[in-house]
Design a protein around this motif. Sequence first.
Motif, PDB file in Angstrom:
ATOM      1  N   HIS A  91       0.742  -1.145   0.228  1.00 32.56           N
ATOM      2  CA  HIS A  91       0.203   0.078   0.054  1.00 32.56           C
ATOM      3  C   HIS A  91       0.919   1.399  -0.097  1.00 32.56           C
ATOM      4  N   ILE A  92       0.815   2.350  -1.111  1.00 37.86           N
ATOM      5  CA  ILE A  92       1.247   3.368  -1.022  1.00 37.86           C
ATOM      6  C   ILE A  92       0.508   4.347  -0.893  1.00 37.86           C
ATOM      7  N   SER A  93       1.187   5.697  -0.615  1.00 33.82           N
ATOM      8  CA  SER A  93       0.209   6.927  -0.458  1.00 33.82           C
ATOM      9  C   SER A  93       0.829   7.991  -1.558  1.00 33.82           C
ATOM     10  N   GLU A  94       0.170   9.095  -1.347  1.00 32.57           N
ATOM     11  CA  GLU A  94       0.490  10.020  -2.578  1.00 32.57           C
ATOM     12  C   GLU A  94       1.917  10.524  -2.590  1.00 32.57           C
ATOM     13  N   PRO A  95       2.359  10.796  -1.330  1.00 35.33           N
ATOM     14  CA  PRO A  95       4.105  11.397  -1.401  1.00 35.33           C
ATOM     15  C   PRO A  95       4.891  10.268  -1.801  1.00 35.33           C
ATOM     16  N   ASP A  96       4.390   9.047  -1.830  1.00 37.04           N
ATOM     17  CA  ASP A  96       5.544   8.131  -1.979  1.00 37.04           C
ATOM     18  C   ASP A  96       5.463   7.823  -3.801  1.00 37.04           C
ATOM     19  N   TYR A  97       4.486   8.268  -4.316  1.00 38.10           N
ATOM     20  CA  TYR A  97       4.077   7.904  -5.664  1.00 38.10           C
ATOM     21  C   TYR A  97       5.283   8.130  -6.504  1.00 38.10           C
ATOM     22  N   LYS A  98       5.955   9.081  -6.528  1.00 33.16           N
ATOM     23  CA  LYS A  98       7.034   9.378  -7.732  1.00 33.16           C
ATOM     24  C   LYS A  98       8.121   8.321  -7.343  1.00 33.16           C
ATOM     25  N   LYS A  99       8.523   8.059  -6.061  1.00 35.37           N
ATOM     26  CA  LYS A  99       9.631   7.132  -5.884  1.00 35.37           C
ATOM     27  C   LYS A  99       9.457   5.718  -5.882  1.00 35.37           C
ATOM     28  N   GLU A 100       8.203   5.540  -5.362  1.00 36.80           N
ATOM     29  CA  GLU A 100       7.621   3.929  -5.547  1.00 36.80           C
ATOM     30  C   GLU A 100       7.097   3.569  -6.713  1.00 36.80           C
ATOM     31  N   VAL A 101       6.848   4.321  -7.636  1.00 36.14           N
ATOM     32  CA  VAL A 101       6.389   3.838  -8.966  1.00 36.14           C
ATOM     33  C   VAL A 101       7.070   4.573 -10.121  1.00 36.14           C
ATOM     34  N   THR A 102       6.941   5.985 -10.227  1.00 37.21           N
ATOM     35  CA  THR A 102       7.669   6.493 -11.696  1.00 37.21           C
ATOM     36  C   THR A 102       9.054   6.212 -11.658  1.00 37.21           C
ATOM     37  N   GLU A 103       9.662   6.361 -10.511  1.00 37.45           N
ATOM     38  CA  GLU A 103      11.361   6.238 -10.456  1.00 37.45           C
ATOM     39  C   GLU A 103      11.647   4.671 -10.485  1.00 37.45           C
ATOM     40  N   ALA A 104      10.738   3.940  -9.734  1.00 36.78           N
ATOM     41  CA  ALA A 104      11.009   2.376  -9.173  1.00 36.78           C
ATOM     42  C   ALA A 104      10.902   1.538 -10.869  1.00 36.78           C
ATOM     43  N   SER A 105      10.084   2.267 -11.823  1.00 36.60           N
ATOM     44  CA  SER A 105       9.780   1.751 -12.894  1.00 36.60           C
ATOM     45  C   SER A 105      10.716   1.635 -13.895  1.00 36.60           C
ATOM     46  N   LYS A 106      11.869   2.455 -13.422  1.00 33.43           N
ATOM     47  CA  LYS A 106      13.028   2.622 -14.643  1.00 33.43           C
ATOM     48  C   LYS A 106      13.812   1.225 -14.336  1.00 33.43           C
ATOM     49  N   ASN A 107      13.688   0.431 -13.296  1.00 35.15           N
ATOM     50  CA  ASN A 107      14.227  -0.658 -13.280  1.00 35.15           C
ATOM     51  C   ASN A 107      13.560  -1.847 -13.261  1.00 35.15           C
ATOM     52  N   ALA A 108      12.052  -1.795 -13.190  1.00 38.07           N
ATOM     53  CA  ALA A 108      11.293  -2.852 -12.924  1.00 38.07           C
ATOM     54  C   ALA A 108       9.850  -2.448 -13.502  1.00 38.07           C
ATOM     55  N   TRP A 109       9.261  -3.734 -13.665  1.00 34.97           N
ATOM     56  CA  TRP A 109       7.815  -3.338 -13.938  1.00 34.97           C
ATOM     57  C   TRP A 109       6.864  -3.058 -12.641  1.00 34.97           C
ATOM     58  N   ILE A 110       6.028  -2.118 -12.691  1.00 35.43           N
ATOM     59  CA  ILE A 110       5.104  -1.695 -11.601  1.00 35.43           C
ATOM     60  C   ILE A 110       3.860  -1.686 -12.056  1.00 35.43           C
ATOM     61  N   VAL A 111       2.843  -2.572 -11.262  1.00 40.44           N
ATOM     62  CA  VAL A 111       1.509  -2.762 -11.177  1.00 40.44           C
ATOM     63  C   VAL A 111       0.885  -1.988 -10.405  1.00 40.44           C
ATOM     64  N   VAL A 112       0.139  -0.782 -10.459  1.00 43.88           N
ATOM     65  CA  VAL A 112      -0.494  -0.130  -9.522  1.00 43.88           C
ATOM     66  C   VAL A 112      -2.010  -0.235  -9.730  1.00 43.88           C
ATOM     67  N   HIS A 113      -2.828  -0.324  -8.335  1.00 44.60           N
ATOM     68  CA  HIS A 113      -4.010  -0.642  -8.371  1.00 44.60           C
ATOM     69  C   HIS A 113      -4.801   0.626  -7.754  1.00 44.60           C
ATOM     70  N   LEU A 114      -5.505   1.331  -8.511  1.00 37.80           N
ATOM     71  CA  LEU A 114      -6.276   2.642  -8.072  1.00 37.80           C
ATOM     72  C   LEU A 114      -7.702   2.144  -7.492  1.00 37.80           C
ATOM     73  N   PHE A 115      -7.820   2.119  -6.237  1.00 35.39           N
ATOM     74  CA  PHE A 115      -9.056   1.352  -5.508  1.00 35.39           C
ATOM     75  C   PHE A 115      -9.702   2.212  -4.454  1.00 35.39           C
ATOM     76  N   ARG A 116     -10.728   1.758  -4.049  1.00 37.89           N
ATOM     77  CA  ARG A 116     -11.499   2.249  -2.833  1.00 37.89           C
ATOM     78  C   ARG A 116     -12.059   0.798  -2.006  1.00 37.89           C
ATOM     79  N   ASP A 117     -12.146   0.581  -0.816  1.00 38.43           N
ATOM     80  CA  ASP A 117     -12.318  -0.361  -0.012  1.00 38.43           C
ATOM     81  C   ASP A 117     -13.814  -0.787  -0.191  1.00 38.43           C
ATOM     82  N   SER A 118     -14.782   0.467  -0.525  1.00 34.11           N
ATOM     83  CA  SER A 118     -16.147   0.409  -0.375  1.00 34.11           C
ATOM     84  C   SER A 118     -16.687  -0.546  -1.892  1.00 34.11           C
ATOM     85  N   ILE A 119     -15.815  -0.781  -2.744  1.00 33.98           N
ATOM     86  CA  ILE A 119     -16.164  -1.131  -4.048  1.00 33.98           C
ATOM     87  C   ILE A 119     -15.663  -2.665  -4.312  1.00 33.98           C
TER      88      ILE A 119
END
Length: 233
Positions: A91-119
């Motif tokens: 589980h990631i949050s908005e402040p971590d998105y650039k580091k955990e997703v955009t930058e990390a995807s330079k070295n690996a594939w990243i699959v991000v799920h946009l979700f709501r617990d109520s759905i």
Amino acid sequence: MNPDEDTEWNDILRKHGILPQQVKVTQNDIYDSAVAQAQEEESRRLEKLDLDELAELEDEEDEQVLELYRRQRLAEMQAQASKEKYGELVHISEPDYKKEVTEASKNAWIVVHLFRDSIPECKLMNRLLGELAQQYRATKFAKIISVECIHNYPDSNLPTLLVYGRGDMQSQLVRLDRFGGMRTTRRDIESYLRDVGAVDPTMRRALAGEDGDSDDGSDDGRATYVDLGRRVG
């Protein structure tokens, strides 16, 4: 006058056949000569050995081959282990998105799920991605609350997958309609991610209790692209 020198006059004499053509030695010639010399020396050495000495030498060479193979396999295993460093849905949050997703995807594939617990479909997707994360540990699987990732993102588009690679988003999957909504299976999502290139089937690990059937669940459809608005990072 030295006939071996590279002078203009000597070139004229070679052109008219007065001097023999100069033979230029290349690095390949030097290497081939050294290899041939080494082989000749090794042949002479072996000719002097008796049968017992030859048998002992053969055993030593077999050990060297085995040791070389062991080192190669160890290097391959270490290289694979360095890639398979994830293994869970994080589980990631908005402040971590650039580091955990955009930058990390330079070295690996990243699959991000946009979700709501109520759905309900989002809960299903989280479960499926959690299982896939255990199987494909070289791919990073993450989830983020939809409105943290994209402000005012409509719930009607959930669940949404964003697939990153090479430092940028490569694919989007919006909703589960193409798979039958709540009837979506792990193999449906796995097949989609294989088509995108986000998971490598050669590195797939079996889940506990899985029968090993690797049905691709292939699907000719493709994810529908939509305007996702402002994306974090």
